[in-house]
Design a protein around this motif. Structure first.
Motif, PDB file in Angstrom:
ATOM      1  N   VAL A 144       1.939   5.023  -4.440  1.00  0.00           N
ATOM      2  CA  VAL A 144       1.951   4.744  -6.013  1.00  0.00           C
ATOM      3  C   VAL A 144       0.702   3.474  -6.406  1.00  0.00           C
ATOM      4  CG1 VAL A 144       4.334   5.369  -6.568  1.00  0.00           C
ATOM      5  CG2 VAL A 144       3.830   3.056  -5.565  1.00  0.00           C
ATOM      6  N   PHE A 145       0.528   2.651  -5.228  1.00  0.00           N
ATOM      7  CA  PHE A 145      -0.545   1.838  -5.213  1.00  0.00           C
ATOM      8  C   PHE A 145      -1.891   2.533  -5.936  1.00  0.00           C
ATOM      9  CE2 PHE A 145      -4.263  -0.360  -3.224  1.00  0.00           C
ATOM     10  CZ  PHE A 145      -4.301  -1.388  -4.170  1.00  0.00           C
ATOM     11  N   CYS A 146      -2.070   3.548  -5.187  1.00  0.00           N
ATOM     12  CA  CYS A 146      -3.264   4.230  -5.292  1.00  0.00           C
ATOM     13  C   CYS A 146      -3.102   4.892  -6.726  1.00  0.00           C
ATOM     14  CB  CYS A 146      -3.542   5.527  -4.425  1.00  0.00           C
ATOM     15  SG  CYS A 146      -3.519   4.998  -2.851  1.00  0.00           S
ATOM     16  N   SER A 147      -2.039   5.504  -7.037  1.00  0.00           N
ATOM     17  CA  SER A 147      -2.163   6.309  -8.599  1.00  0.00           C
ATOM     18  C   SER A 147      -2.314   5.526  -9.649  1.00  0.00           C
ATOM     19  CB  SER A 147      -0.801   6.778  -8.544  1.00  0.00           C
ATOM     20  OG  SER A 147       0.197   5.750  -9.123  1.00  0.00           O
ATOM     21  N   ALA A 148      -1.726   4.110  -9.838  1.00  0.00           N
ATOM     22  CA  ALA A 148      -2.152   3.453 -11.117  1.00  0.00           C
ATOM     23  C   ALA A 148      -2.406   1.924 -10.916  1.00  0.00           C
ATOM     24  CB  ALA A 148      -0.917   3.448 -11.915  1.00  0.00           C
ATOM     25  N   ILE A 187     -15.891  15.376  -7.496  1.00  0.00           N
ATOM     26  CA  ILE A 187     -14.841  15.493  -5.931  1.00  0.00           C
ATOM     27  C   ILE A 187     -13.942  14.294  -6.313  1.00  0.00           C
ATOM     28  CG2 ILE A 187     -14.864  14.744  -3.566  1.00  0.00           C
ATOM     29  CD1 ILE A 187     -17.741  15.942  -3.423  1.00  0.00           C
ATOM     30  N   GLY A 188     -12.633  14.625  -6.262  1.00  0.00           N
ATOM     31  CA  GLY A 188     -11.675  13.898  -6.733  1.00  0.00           C
ATOM     32  C   GLY A 188     -11.667  12.602  -5.627  1.00  0.00           C
ATOM     33  N   ARG A 189     -11.758  11.278  -6.374  1.00  0.00           N
ATOM     34  CA  ARG A 189     -11.567  10.239  -5.546  1.00  0.00           C
ATOM     35  C   ARG A 189     -12.066  10.008  -4.086  1.00  0.00           C
ATOM     36  NH1 ARG A 189      -6.478   6.796  -6.633  1.00  0.00           N
ATOM     37  NH2 ARG A 189      -5.685   7.653  -8.770  1.00  0.00           N
ATOM     38  N   PRO A 190     -13.524  10.212  -4.191  1.00  0.00           N
ATOM     39  CA  PRO A 190     -14.057  10.425  -2.605  1.00  0.00           C
ATOM     40  C   PRO A 190     -13.854   8.983  -1.815  1.00  0.00           C
ATOM     41  CG  PRO A 190     -15.873  10.218  -4.605  1.00  0.00           C
ATOM     42  CD  PRO A 190     -14.627  10.328  -4.820  1.00  0.00           C
ATOM     43  N   TYR A 191     -13.860   7.965  -2.618  1.00  0.00           N
ATOM     44  CA  TYR A 191     -13.603   6.446  -1.482  1.00  0.00           C
ATOM     45  C   TYR A 191     -12.260   6.517  -1.337  1.00  0.00           C
ATOM     46  CZ  TYR A 191     -13.429   1.685  -0.373  1.00  0.00           C
ATOM     47  OH  TYR A 191     -13.262   0.560   0.153  1.00  0.00           O
ATOM     48  N   CYS A 192     -11.323   6.740  -1.913  1.00  0.00           N
ATOM     49  CA  CYS A 192      -9.805   6.820  -1.463  1.00  0.00           C
ATOM     50  C   CYS A 192      -9.506   7.607  -0.330  1.00  0.00           C
ATOM     51  CB  CYS A 192      -8.900   7.141  -2.580  1.00  0.00           C
ATOM     52  SG  CYS A 192      -9.133   6.292  -4.227  1.00  0.00           S
ATOM     53  N   ARG A 193      -9.975   8.970  -0.565  1.00  0.00           N
ATOM     54  CA  ARG A 193      -9.878   9.928   0.313  1.00  0.00           C
ATOM     55  C   ARG A 193     -10.509  10.000   1.848  1.00  0.00           C
ATOM     56  NH1 ARG A 193     -10.765  15.125  -3.165  1.00  0.00           N
ATOM     57  NH2 ARG A 193      -9.811  16.333  -1.304  1.00  0.00           N
ATOM     58  N   PHE A 194     -11.941   9.395   1.538  1.00  0.00           N
ATOM     59  CA  PHE A 194     -12.709   9.664   2.751  1.00  0.00           C
ATOM     60  C   PHE A 194     -13.269   8.372   3.221  1.00  0.00           C
ATOM     61  CE2 PHE A 194     -13.552  13.563   0.100  1.00  0.00           C
ATOM     62  CZ  PHE A 194     -12.556  14.228   0.634  1.00  0.00           C
ATOM     63  N   ALA A 195     -12.831   7.235   2.647  1.00  0.00           N
ATOM     64  CA  ALA A 195     -13.547   5.823   3.026  1.00  0.00           C
ATOM     65  C   ALA A 195     -12.714   4.613   3.100  1.00  0.00           C
ATOM     66  CB  ALA A 195     -14.767   5.678   1.967  1.00  0.00           C
TER      67      ALA A 195
END
Lengths: 455, 187
Positions: free
Chosen positions: A158-162, A243-251
């Motif tokens: 939930v931190f990532c979400s909002a 591309i959805g949230r490249p930093y969140c998912r890949f970095a």
């Protein structure tokens, strides 16, 4: 005598200013003082005058530091935002409200607080504090590190979400999502673990806070910064539009921690609390590939017969770990070059530099002037290199483990009849809610409009 | 059967994570309770290289010049105010060392002049600090001003400081107030 008279022998052309009588007296005084130069330690060159006009020497003006309430105010805001985000994602289930909270967080934690204090960066402070007993870690920073993980243990990411401003800025610009194929997405998802281990390793060994230094969005939050970081930030923003949230998912290194914890979360975000009718529409809506396709019973049983293959993988596992460790150990000496002390020793020995640093000549000059010995510099550098090497070995083993388990995950499939959000990947954006026909009906029956923002 | 076993293993995993997080909280929380820190530079180590003005994430920098009036000699020929060989000893712009004219020179009594930093103009370049330290008492020095400092996790100036002058200091005493000449100015 020489040093005492230096301010005068520096000499402006004597004609350029009028010598006044007190000034001459002053020179004589200085000359007299100069005789005692060896005895007098730290005497001022020009003693503060005795004013006859009643002039009062002004006091210094030192503005107060950060107020305590503000630091704890941030912690309260974070806790409040996390609670609200959990409620929105799990109970209220509104994409529009989740996105609104994300934008508010972006405005406060991002643009107003200028990206500092930051949950992602707190990893480094905790790593430093855990490995160096003398380091001061503010309790508020510890709270920043722990709170999102605690919430993840209960409700997933939930931190990532909002709440995370870095996540929010990417979420806000995602207009035309393109789904990455699994063969590409899965290896890319190993990268956050790499940034996590490297971030911890460099922070703990004194090589610097690499996570902070390479945060792509910090330049955008501060509306300025080094050109390289700004361009990387804009590159990520452009990528984020499709591309959805490249930093969140890949970095993101904190994302890696959240993945590990969310995997076990108690009550993660679901597509619908209702029964799944297996239409698969939710997967179409998810830009993050976070919704797992159902695995029929037969396929699962079929996979069970592939246990032989799994046995081979398990046999190869120790080899993979050893390879990772060896690779880490070898690259350790290169990583150690991030440490300024190691670079100084390199420069002194005229070794070619891997990391450019224009400050080195001046750094060394100051070091020498302060009476520092080059042999001591070299000894300390060797110590750092050794520490980094062993740390990198551990990091290599960990990375190999991550990759190994990820590969095993592609082989082992348990039977799963429904479409289900993968708690490790799901960032709780809430897009799928209104795509799920059951959820759409349920939300309408509950009196809340499931419509709203379409992306 | 299979399902309940998985649920059990997941609960165990959750408990393990909870214990780990609690361990970190207790280990670090107990050691550091109540202690906060901020960035500050040691004026006795500072070599006034000028990076404070350019490296800070704030623009203009959070570092500004501070005047220790008690140390000042109130010189007419102030080497922090005037460049070497100034055309004349007046407040005309061409006579000023400060690139932004942030130092105010005021006559006190013969032959003394008071020098005050106009903080809203100061950019923290340290040119006056260098001049004062080289030929004067060293009463001008640089400090991070905590009404401006963001207290970044890793201070960008500290990273590039060639003199290694930046440290975290207790938040209760956020300034390193200068009240004596630095080592290299002694004797």
């Amino acid at each position: 005598m020489s040093q005492k008279s230096r301010p005068l022998s520096f000499q402006f052309p004597i004609s350029s200013f009028r010598l006044r009588f007190p000034f001459l007296r002053f020179i004589l005084l200085l000359l007299a003082l100069g005789l005692f130069a060896g005895l007098l330690q730290a005497a001022e060159r020009f003693p503060p005058p005795d004013f006859s006009s009643g002039y009062q020497i002004p006091a210094g003006n030192f503005p107060a530091g950060v107020a305590v309430w503000r630091e704890w105010g941030d912690v309260l805001l974070l806790a409040g935002a996390l609670s609200l985000a959990s409620w929105l994602a799990i109970k209220r289930r509104s994409r529009a409200l989740i996105l609104s909270l994300a934008v508010l967080s972006l405005l406060y934690f991002g643009f107003y607080r200028r990206g500092c204090v930051c949950v992602i960066g707190s990893i480094q402070n905790v790593a430093v504090a855990l490995t160096n007993p003398g380091v001061v870690l503010p309790l508020s920073l510890l709270a920043f590190f722990l709170l999102p993980l605690i919430f993840a243990l209960f409700f997933g990411r939930v931190f990532c979400s909002a709440v995370c401003p870095q996540g929010a800025i990417q979420e806000a610009v995602l207009v035309k999502p393109v789904r990455l194929p699994e063969w590409l997405a899965r290896p890319l998802e190993w990268l956050p673990f790499l940034t996590l281990t490297l971030g911890i390793l460099t922070a703990a060994t004194g090589c610097g806070f690499m996570i902070c230094r390479h945060d792509p969005f910090i330049g955008i939050f501060r509306l300025g910064g080094p050109r390289v970081i700004l361009s990387i930030g804009f590159l990520f923003l452009v990528l984020s539009t499709f591309i959805g949230r490249p930093y969140c998912r890949f970095a993101c290194p904190y994302g890696a921690l959240l993945r590990l914890v969310s995997f076990l979360s108690w009550r993660p975000v679901t597509i619908t609390p209702d029964e799944c009718i297996r239409c698969g529409l939710c997967a179409e809506a998810c830009p993050y590939g976070a919704i797992n396709t159902p695995v029929p019973d037969e396929v699962a049983r079929d996979r069970q017969t592939g246990k032989g293959t799994l046995r081979w993988i398990l046999l190869a596992f120790p080899l993979l770990l050893m390879g990772g460790g060896a690779l880490g150990y070898v690259s350790g000496s290169a990583i150690a070059r991030l440490h300024p002390g190691v670079r100084m020793a390199d420069y002194e020995q005229a070794r070619p530099s891997l990391v450019s640093d224009r400050n080195l000549p001046e750094r060394l000059a100051v070091y020498r002037q302060a009476g520092g010995a080059i042999s001591e510099l070299q000894r300390q550098a060797d110590q750092v290199i050794q520490r980094v090497r062993w740390g990198a070995l551990a990091a290599g083993v960990f990375m190999a483990g991550v990759i190994g388990f990820s590969l095993i995950g592609t082989w082992v499939r348990r039977a799963q009849p429904d479409w289900r959000a993968d708690p490790a990947r799901c960032v709780g954006c809430g897009r799928c809610f209104r795509y799920c026909p059951r959820e759409f009906r349920r939300l309408r029956a509950a009196g809340s409009s499931p419509g709203g923002l379409t992306t | 059967m299979n399902d309940s076993r998985r649920t059990f293993i997941r609960s165990l995993g959750r408990a393990a994570v909870a214990v780990a997080l609690g361990g970190v909280a207790v280990a670090l929380g107990r050691r550091y309770a109540g202690r906060r820190s901020v960035w500050q530079l040691d004026p006795h180590k500072c070599i006034a290289c000028g990076r404070c003005a350019t490296q800070c994430v704030m623009a203009p920098s959070a570092v500004k010049c501070v005047h220790a009036f008690g140390m000042c000699g109130y010189c007419d020929l102030c080497t922090g105010y005037f460049p070497p060989e100034p055309p004349s000893l007046t407040t005309a712009a061409e006579n000023q060392l400060c690139p932004v004219g942030a130092i105010q020179r005021r006559f006190v009594e013969d032959p003394y002049f008071e020098y005050t930093i106009n903080e809203s103009l100061c950019i923290g370049c340290g040119k006056c600090v260098k001049g004062c330290g080289a030929f004067g008492n060293g009463s001008l020095y640089l400090q991070a001003r905590h009404d401006r400092c963001l207290n970044c996790n890793e201070c960008a100036i500290a990273q590039s400081c060639p003199a290694d002058a930046w440290r975290r200091v207790p938040a209760e005493e956020p300034y390193r107030v200068k009240d004596r000449p630095s080592q290299d100015q002694k004797g």
